[in-house]
Design a protein around this motif. Sequence first.
Motif, PDB file in Angstrom:
ATOM      1  N   VAL A  75     -45.306  16.419  52.121  1.00 41.02           N
ATOM      2  CA  VAL A  75     -45.405  14.953  52.106  1.00 41.02           C
ATOM      3  C   VAL A  75     -44.916  14.381  53.439  1.00 41.02           C
ATOM      4  O   VAL A  75     -45.543  13.475  54.002  1.00 41.02           O
ATOM      5  CB  VAL A  75     -44.625  14.366  50.912  1.00 41.02           C
ATOM      6  N   VAL A  76     -43.814  14.903  53.959  1.00 39.54           N
ATOM      7  CA  VAL A  76     -43.305  14.435  55.254  1.00 39.54           C
ATOM      8  C   VAL A  76     -44.310  14.771  56.363  1.00 39.54           C
ATOM      9  O   VAL A  76     -44.550  13.958  57.258  1.00 39.54           O
ATOM     10  CB  VAL A  76     -41.915  15.033  55.553  1.00 39.54           C
ATOM     11  N   GLY A  77     -44.909  15.949  56.297  1.00 39.69           N
ATOM     12  CA  GLY A  77     -45.941  16.309  57.262  1.00 39.69           C
ATOM     13  C   GLY A  77     -47.123  15.356  57.200  1.00 39.69           C
ATOM     14  O   GLY A  77     -47.657  14.941  58.233  1.00 39.69           O
ATOM     15  N   ASP A  78     -47.535  15.015  55.988  1.00 39.76           N
ATOM     16  CA  ASP A  78     -48.621  14.041  55.830  1.00 39.76           C
ATOM     17  C   ASP A  78     -48.244  12.697  56.448  1.00 39.76           C
ATOM     18  O   ASP A  78     -49.051  12.060  57.126  1.00 39.76           O
ATOM     19  CB  ASP A  78     -48.950  13.832  54.351  1.00 39.76           C
ATOM     20  N   LEU A  79     -47.030  12.266  56.197  1.00 45.77           N
ATOM     21  CA  LEU A  79     -46.564  10.995  56.754  1.00 45.77           C
ATOM     22  C   LEU A  79     -46.584  11.033  58.275  1.00 45.77           C
ATOM     23  O   LEU A  79     -47.006  10.066  58.920  1.00 45.77           O
ATOM     24  CB  LEU A  79     -45.163  10.667  56.233  1.00 45.77           C
ATOM     25  N   LEU A  80     -46.159  12.139  58.854  1.00 47.75           N
ATOM     26  CA  LEU A  80     -46.201  12.274  60.316  1.00 47.75           C
ATOM     27  C   LEU A  80     -47.636  12.249  60.839  1.00 47.75           C
ATOM     28  O   LEU A  80     -47.913  11.645  61.879  1.00 47.75           O
ATOM     29  CB  LEU A  80     -45.485  13.546  60.750  1.00 47.75           C
ATOM     30  N   PHE A  81     -48.555  12.886  60.123  1.00 46.35           N
ATOM     31  CA  PHE A  81     -49.963  12.848  60.516  1.00 46.35           C
ATOM     32  C   PHE A  81     -50.506  11.419  60.434  1.00 46.35           C
ATOM     33  O   PHE A  81     -51.260  10.982  61.310  1.00 46.35           O
ATOM     34  CB  PHE A  81     -50.794  13.771  59.619  1.00 46.35           C
ATOM     35  N   ILE A  82     -50.132  10.697  59.402  1.00 44.67           N
ATOM     36  CA  ILE A  82     -50.598   9.319  59.242  1.00 44.67           C
ATOM     37  C   ILE A  82     -50.085   8.448  60.383  1.00 44.67           C
ATOM     38  O   ILE A  82     -50.843   7.696  61.003  1.00 44.67           O
ATOM     39  CB  ILE A  82     -50.144   8.750  57.879  1.00 44.67           C
ATOM     40  N   VAL A  83     -48.805   8.544  60.671  1.00 45.01           N
ATOM     41  CA  VAL A  83     -48.199   7.727  61.733  1.00 45.01           C
ATOM     42  C   VAL A  83     -48.783   8.094  63.093  1.00 45.01           C
ATOM     43  O   VAL A  83     -49.155   7.212  63.884  1.00 45.01           O
ATOM     44  CB  VAL A  83     -46.664   7.876  61.701  1.00 45.01           C
ATOM     45  N   ALA A  84     -48.886   9.395  63.365  1.00 43.16           N
ATOM     46  CA  ALA A  84     -49.443   9.834  64.651  1.00 43.16           C
ATOM     47  C   ALA A  84     -50.911   9.422  64.781  1.00 43.16           C
ATOM     48  O   ALA A  84     -51.350   8.982  65.855  1.00 43.16           O
ATOM     49  CB  ALA A  84     -49.302  11.341  64.796  1.00 43.16           C
ATOM     50  N   GLY A  85     -51.669   9.540  63.697  1.00 43.33           N
ATOM     51  CA  GLY A  85     -53.073   9.152  63.732  1.00 43.33           C
ATOM     52  C   GLY A  85     -53.257   7.662  63.958  1.00 43.33           C
ATOM     53  O   GLY A  85     -54.114   7.245  64.745  1.00 43.33           O
ATOM     54  N   ALA A  86     -52.448   6.852  63.295  1.00 41.62           N
ATOM     55  CA  ALA A  86     -52.553   5.399  63.465  1.00 41.62           C
ATOM     56  C   ALA A  86     -52.187   4.995  64.889  1.00 41.62           C
ATOM     57  O   ALA A  86     -52.869   4.170  65.506  1.00 41.62           O
ATOM     58  CB  ALA A  86     -51.653   4.691  62.461  1.00 41.62           C
ATOM     59  N   ALA A  87     -51.122   5.564  65.412  1.00 35.44           N
ATOM     60  CA  ALA A  87     -50.699   5.232  66.778  1.00 35.44           C
ATOM     61  C   ALA A  87     -51.732   5.691  67.805  1.00 35.44           C
ATOM     62  O   ALA A  87     -52.103   4.938  68.711  1.00 35.44           O
ATOM     63  CB  ALA A  87     -49.336   5.856  67.068  1.00 35.44           C
ATOM     64  N   THR A  88     -52.228   6.913  67.633  1.00 39.40           N
ATOM     65  CA  THR A  88     -53.188   7.457  68.589  1.00 39.40           C
ATOM     66  C   THR A  88     -54.524   6.715  68.528  1.00 39.40           C
ATOM     67  O   THR A  88     -55.068   6.330  69.562  1.00 39.40           O
ATOM     68  CB  THR A  88     -53.410   8.961  68.323  1.00 39.40           C
ATOM     69  N   GLY A  89     -55.034   6.527  67.330  1.00 39.98           N
ATOM     70  CA  GLY A  89     -56.324   5.850  67.192  1.00 39.98           C
ATOM     71  C   GLY A  89     -56.301   4.427  67.708  1.00 39.98           C
ATOM     72  O   GLY A  89     -57.211   3.999  68.433  1.00 39.98           O
ATOM     73  N   SER A  90     -55.266   3.686  67.369  1.00 36.49           N
ATOM     74  CA  SER A  90     -55.198   2.298  67.834  1.00 36.49           C
ATOM     75  C   SER A  90     -54.950   2.228  69.340  1.00 36.49           C
ATOM     76  O   SER A  90     -55.505   1.365  70.026  1.00 36.49           O
ATOM     77  CB  SER A  90     -54.125   1.527  67.069  1.00 36.49           C
ATOM     78  N   ALA A  91     -54.162   3.146  69.880  1.00 37.72           N
ATOM     79  CA  ALA A  91     -53.916   3.155  71.324  1.00 37.72           C
ATOM     80  C   ALA A  91     -55.189   3.490  72.099  1.00 37.72           C
ATOM     81  O   ALA A  91     -55.492   2.843  73.115  1.00 37.72           O
ATOM     82  CB  ALA A  91     -52.816   4.156  71.660  1.00 37.72           C
ATOM     83  N   ILE A  92     -55.937   4.469  71.626  1.00 33.93           N
ATOM     84  CA  ILE A  92     -57.193   4.827  72.301  1.00 33.93           C
ATOM     85  C   ILE A  92     -58.153   3.648  72.289  1.00 33.93           C
ATOM     86  O   ILE A  92     -58.789   3.330  73.302  1.00 33.93           O
ATOM     87  CB  ILE A  92     -57.821   6.075  71.650  1.00 33.93           C
ATOM     88  N   ALA A  93     -58.273   2.989  71.150  1.00 33.70           N
ATOM     89  CA  ALA A  93     -59.179   1.837  71.060  1.00 33.70           C
ATOM     90  C   ALA A  93     -58.741   0.716  72.003  1.00 33.70           C
ATOM     91  O   ALA A  93     -59.572   0.135  72.708  1.00 33.70           O
ATOM     92  CB  ALA A  93     -59.234   1.324  69.625  1.00 33.70           C
ATOM     93  N   LEU A  94     -57.453   0.432  72.033  1.00 34.83           N
ATOM     94  CA  LEU A  94     -56.979  -0.640  72.907  1.00 34.83           C
ATOM     95  C   LEU A  94     -57.154  -0.308  74.377  1.00 34.83           C
ATOM     96  O   LEU A  94     -57.573  -1.162  75.165  1.00 34.83           O
ATOM     97  CB  LEU A  94     -55.511  -0.950  72.617  1.00 34.83           C
ATOM     98  N   VAL A  95     -56.840   0.909  74.768  1.00 34.66           N
ATOM     99  CA  VAL A  95     -56.996   1.301  76.167  1.00 34.66           C
ATOM    100  C   VAL A  95     -58.459   1.162  76.584  1.00 34.66           C
ATOM    101  O   VAL A  95     -58.755   0.750  77.705  1.00 34.66           O
ATOM    102  CB  VAL A  95     -56.476   2.736  76.397  1.00 34.66           C
ATOM    103  N   ALA A  96     -59.362   1.470  75.680  1.00 39.32           N
ATOM    104  CA  ALA A  96     -60.787   1.401  75.999  1.00 39.32           C
ATOM    105  C   ALA A  96     -61.307  -0.029  76.125  1.00 39.32           C
ATOM    106  O   ALA A  96     -62.234  -0.273  76.896  1.00 39.32           O
ATOM    107  CB  ALA A  96     -61.591   2.153  74.942  1.00 39.32           C
TER     108      ALA A  96
END
Length: 137
Positions: A75-96
């Motif tokens: 569950v903690v691993g899933d939470l880390l994947f969710i947080v990392a995915g949200a940060a990475t996806g939104s950052a990539i979109a904004l940078v673009a």
Amino acid sequence: MDKETLPRWGWLLVGLFAMGIVASLLNATVIGPAGVPEQFQVITVITAMAPVLIYVGIWYDEDRQRYWEHSREHVVGDLLFIVAGAATGSAIALVAIVGVGLPRFVQDIAAMAAGFMLSWGLFWWRNTDLYREMGER
């Protein structure tokens, strides 16, 4: 917490509101003073809200209660994947798109869509068994 106190959308609204406040406080006290431009501070809000969007549904749906039988590490691993995915996806979109000249609202919506989709995709990738039965019905 009793599921019957509020409907699903009520729990979702309460969770998103609470995480929005937490993210805004973090932006005001840490992220902003660290020198991160204001247009990128939406990443904090998206990252804080992503677990709420995913976990309220799992917590509320009776047919997904078996998820909570996973180990704490899973569950903690899933939470880390969710947080990392949200940060990475939104950052990539904004940078673009940040220099394209789109209105701030459109930039924020695009960042939210990218962040939430990547975080949910990573969660789904780790937990395909939760969603396999939906397609078989």
